[in-house]
Design a protein around this motif. Structure first.
Motif, short mmCIF file in Angstrom:
data_model
loop_
_atom_site.label_atom_id
_atom_site.label_comp_id
_atom_site.label_asym_id
_atom_site.label_seq_id
_atom_site.Cartn_x
_atom_site.Cartn_y
_atom_site.Cartn_z
N SER A 44 -9.26 0.00 3.58
CA SER A 44 -8.03 0.61 3.13
C SER A 44 -7.04 0.69 4.30
CB SER A 44 -8.35 2.00 2.60
OG SER A 44 -7.16 2.64 2.26
N GLY A 45 -5.82 0.27 4.05
CA GLY A 45 -4.80 0.36 5.09
C GLY A 45 -4.74 -0.83 6.04
N THR A 102 0.45 -5.09 1.63
CA THR A 102 1.67 -5.46 2.34
C THR A 102 1.78 -6.98 2.43
OG1 THR A 102 1.51 -3.42 3.60
CG2 THR A 102 2.99 -5.09 4.46
N1 ATP Z 1 6.67 0.96 2.96
C1 ATP Z 1 5.93 1.29 4.01
N2 ATP Z 1 6.44 2.00 5.05
C2 ATP Z 1 5.70 2.34 6.12
N3 ATP Z 1 4.38 2.05 6.24
C3 ATP Z 1 3.80 1.36 5.24
C4 ATP Z 1 4.53 0.95 4.08
N4 ATP Z 1 3.68 0.31 3.24
C5 ATP Z 1 2.48 0.31 3.85
N5 ATP Z 1 2.55 0.94 5.06
C6 ATP Z 1 1.45 1.11 6.03
O1 ATP Z 1 0.99 -0.18 6.36
C7 ATP Z 1 -0.43 -0.19 6.49
C8 ATP Z 1 -1.01 -1.21 5.53
O2 ATP Z 1 -0.85 -0.72 4.19
P1 ATP Z 1 -1.29 -1.55 2.90
O3 ATP Z 1 -0.85 -0.80 1.71
O4 ATP Z 1 -0.85 -2.96 3.02
O5 ATP Z 1 -2.86 -1.52 3.04
P2 ATP Z 1 -3.99 -2.05 2.03
O6 ATP Z 1 -4.84 -2.97 2.81
O7 ATP Z 1 -3.37 -2.57 0.79
O8 ATP Z 1 -4.81 -0.73 1.76
P3 ATP Z 1 -5.48 -0.18 0.39
O9 ATP Z 1 -6.83 -0.84 0.29
O10 ATP Z 1 -5.61 1.29 0.67
O11 ATP Z 1 -4.56 -0.49 -0.74
C9 ATP Z 1 -0.88 1.24 6.23
O12 ATP Z 1 -1.03 1.88 7.46
C10 ATP Z 1 0.26 1.84 5.46
O13 ATP Z 1 0.32 3.22 5.68
#
Ligand code: ATP
Ligand code: ATP
Ligand code: SF4
Ligand code: MG
Ligand code: MG
Lengths: 330, 334
Positions: free
Chosen positions: B53-54, B59
């Protein structure tokens, strides 16, 4: 795990009155928990897993909720009829609970030390200093690095995985006899989940705590639990020792559940097995087998009467007409 | 591999989100959510994307779909660089690339009927003069799509709250299919669903791929789901891809220490196997993406780290045919 039964839930019924009717969230649930046992509860979302456990520790919001019947015997004494004082004596002390979202049970405005010390002073009658030493020791056991420094921080200064560990440390700081953990790791990543589960296992082994573990992950129950209860629409439809449940599941829902997960350790080619249909609506359920609309073995009787619970070898049993003798006679 | 036609080519993609440190401070800090990823998706395959996660999975997908404007890098869909495309070109490219989201509750407009939700992409195209379709044609198409995803057409006039989670996900999939796209970016489409519903939806994705020759970028954090659905798998850690390989190869022969730990930690629904398994338990927490590290992002938690790993960031390199890994255990720094 010993033979001593420490908790006995008997025919528990918890209903909620909502605009559309009555939700029989838990409708006649019975099970026993032994000292040192880890019992897994699995089942569809909305099947009553959380409500069962909230009922045990008397945390059902009333209204809209109501305990419509049953007993929860903790060392033979019914918790459902205890006074609020007696309950408070047990909750957070002899029985503690880890909630799915750690932020709901940690106070964001208080230092971790304040929260932990308060509980320990209250329940164990230790002095403040002794309580703090104990709290630090528990945080250390829970794998928090430099606990003597971190204990004075606020919850938001911890990562999600660390908050979960703080919850576990708090949950175990009073040497509870029973730890109820509601999806303790489902918000966490696989690698952190493995850390936390290992820690829970280690602590329960050392302290002899019995655990009720609610999870939707069949993998987690397979690795953690001695026994399993499978819930569907407010009732336990199958139970047994973990090996029995995975080796010879009896209830068609359990069979379907086990077959429908793709496996990391096997090649699954082509389509996955899947249980057809949708989970039931638990409002105003008729008195039939709630699984029959999705069951590939359904018979006439299933649509008319709730199936009796049929015992198998050892401790396994299932509520299904396939195994009830009466099915032939009906 | 010249015999594989590349549908999507992602090069050096970065997505840095600015964050303000203090109310009055001008100095900007960044979340380095995606910090330079390269990968390709071949026509007709499913590329699985896993990671904690994260780590930047969503993104990545959003930056590919141009829902975010990437900080750097190029995204080629059928040889058109989407990061440089103008509004009209982008809209036209959307026909070929659609998204399905994780949360079947939040991703559907509660005030629109199922039929209108599914028809929306077609109506937008029509309004922009990119497509001609009569009202009856749209109606027919919606009913046909509903049937394809296993929803009765009698539900056309119902609102999202009248559907279960699995059914809502079917609506989202039907909407994604409306324009006959080649590529669907699936962001955790089954994570919010019950086990018994999850397998229904996974089967649906497979059936639709067989029928329409679809290509998927499929994000999930459940390794068994990824194994089942993917042709190839990319593993992400803290904004970077650390390993890419054929699904079978990755699970049999994980190279990156993070992939190894991930696979060893995933619970298996079989008590006999669980009793005998050896887990690699990582120490430490998932590090935060608010700083860039000079070395390997996995350094702090890596059980096999070496001195060099702290100083130099390992590149993603092919070490065996079709198997890329970014780790100094397998290749020397440049
Ligand atoms: N719009 C935004 N503004 C600032 N930070 C962001 C934004 N979107 C995502 N982040 C940050 O970027 C990082 C990656 O987030 P992302 O949502 O892509 O992770 P993920 O791999 O999809 O996680 P998950 O499995 O929890 O969905 C995280 O630290 C998140 O807090
Ligand atoms: N406060 C409440 N008011 C009304 N209904 C409720 C309330 N709490 C729970 N319910 C209902 O009781 C039923 C059982 O809910 P419960 O939370 O026990 O499910 P669960 O098995 O824990 O599901 P999940 O896996 O999603 O956590 C559900 O139908 C739920 O909607
Ligand atoms: S009682 Fe009937 S419908 Fe219910 S699970 Fe058994 S066979 Fe299926
Ligand atoms: Mg629950
Ligand atoms: Mg995401």
């Amino acid at each position: 795990m010993s033979d001593e039964v420490i908790l006995q839930v008997k025919d528990l019924k918890t209903y909620f009155t909502v605009d559309e009717g009555v939700v029989k969230a838990v409708d006649g649930v019975s099970f026993e928990l032994h000292r040192g046992e880890t019992l897994g509860i699995v089942g569809e979302s909305g099947s009553g897993k959380s409500v069962t456990n909230l009922s045990i520790i008397n945390l059902i919001p009333m209204p809209p909720g109501k305990i419509a019947g049953g007993q929860v015997l903790f060392h033979g004494k019914d918790m459902l009829t205890m006074s609020p004082n007696e309950i408070r004596e047990i909750r957070g002390n002899k029985i503690s609970m880890i909630f799915q979202d750690p932020m709901t049970s940690l106070n964001p405005f208080l230092r971790i030390s304040t929260q932990m010390v308060e509980t320990i002073v209250l329940h164990q009658g230790l002095s403040k200093e002794e309580s703090k030493t104990k709290a630090i020791e528990m945080l250390k056991l829970a794998g928090i690095p430099a606990p003597e420094k971190r204990i004075d921080q606020y919850p938001h200064q911890f990562s999600g995985g660390m908050r979960q560990r703080v919850m576990i440390a708090m949950g175990l700081s009073c040497n509870p006899e029973i730890l109820i953990a509601d999806e303790p790791t489902s918000a966490l990543d696989v690698t952190i989940q493995a850390q936390i589960l290992e820690l829970m296992q280690e602590l329960t082994r050392r302290l002899g705590t019995a655990v009720i573990l609610i999870t939707h992950s069949l993998g987690v129950v397979a690795g953690m639990c001695n026994t399993i209860c499978v819930m569907y629409a407010g009732r336990i439809v199958e139970r047994g020792r973990t090996e029995e449940i995975f080796e010879s599941p009896r209830h068609p829902y359990t069979m379907g559940l086990i077959r429908s997960v793709p496996r990391l350790d096997q090649e699954t080619r082509g389509r996955l097995y899947s249980i057809p249909g949708q989970p039931p609506n638990v409002i105003d359920l008729p008195d039939c087998c709630p699984f029959y609309p999705r069951c590939d073995k359904v018979m006439d009787i299933c649509k008319k009467k709730y199936p009796p619970t049929v015992p198998f070898e050892k401790e396994q049993s299932a509520a299904c007409w396939l195994y009830a003798k009466e099915a032939q006679n009906a | 591999m010249p015999d594989h036609e590349i549908l999507l080519d992602v090069r050096g993609l970065k997505m840095h989100f600015p964050i303000r440190t203090g109310f009055f401070s001008k100095a900007k800090n960044f979340i380095y959510a995606v910090d330079g990823v390269d990968f390709q998706v071949r026509k007709g395959e499913t590329l699985g994307l896993v990671g904690e996660s994260g780590c930047g999975k969503s993104t990545t997908a959003r930056a590919i779909a141009q829902l975010y404007k990437p900080t750097a890098g190029e995204v080629y869909l059928n040889n058109l660089d989407l990061t440089k495309a103008n509004g009209q070109e982008l809209l036209a490219a959307r026909k070929n690339m659609q998204m399905v989201f994780q949360d079947p509750y939040a991703s559907l407009n509660p005030r629109m009927t199922a039929g209108d939700i599914i028809a929306e992409p077609i109506r937008i195209f029509k309004k922009n003069g990119l497509m001609e379709a009569s009202k009856d044609e749209i109606d027919d198409r919606v009913e046909q799509l509903m049937e394809k995803v296993g929803l009765s057409r009698f539900f056309k006039n119902r609102y999202p709250h009248e559907f279960s989670g699995g059914q809502r996900q079917r609506i989202g999939i039907a909407r994604a299919l409306a324009l006959n796209p080649e590529l669907i970016l699936c962001d955790e489409p089954v994570s919010a669903l019950d086990v018994s519903i999850q397998s229904q939806i996974l089967n649906l994705f497979r059936d639709l791929q067989d029928e329409f020759g679809l290509t998927y970028l499929f994000i999930a954090h459940d390794l068994s789901v990824i194994k089942y659905i993917s042709t190839r798998v990319a593993v992400m850690y803290l904004g970077l891809i650390v390993e890419i390989a054929d699904a079978g190869d990755l699970y049999k022969n994980p190279l990156h220490p993070y992939t190894e730990a991930l696979l060893s930690a995933a619970p298996i629904p079989d008590p006999k196997i669980e009793a005998k398994r050896h887990r690699i338990i990582l120490t430490g927490d998932v590090p935060s993406p608010d700083k860039q590290r000079p070395g390997c992002n996995f350094y702090d938690r890596c059980p096999k780290h070496m001195d060099i790993c702290k100083k130099v960031r390992p590149a993603l390199k092919e070490t065996e045919p079709g198997h890329q890994v970014s780790c100094f255990l397998y290749h020397k720094p440049e």
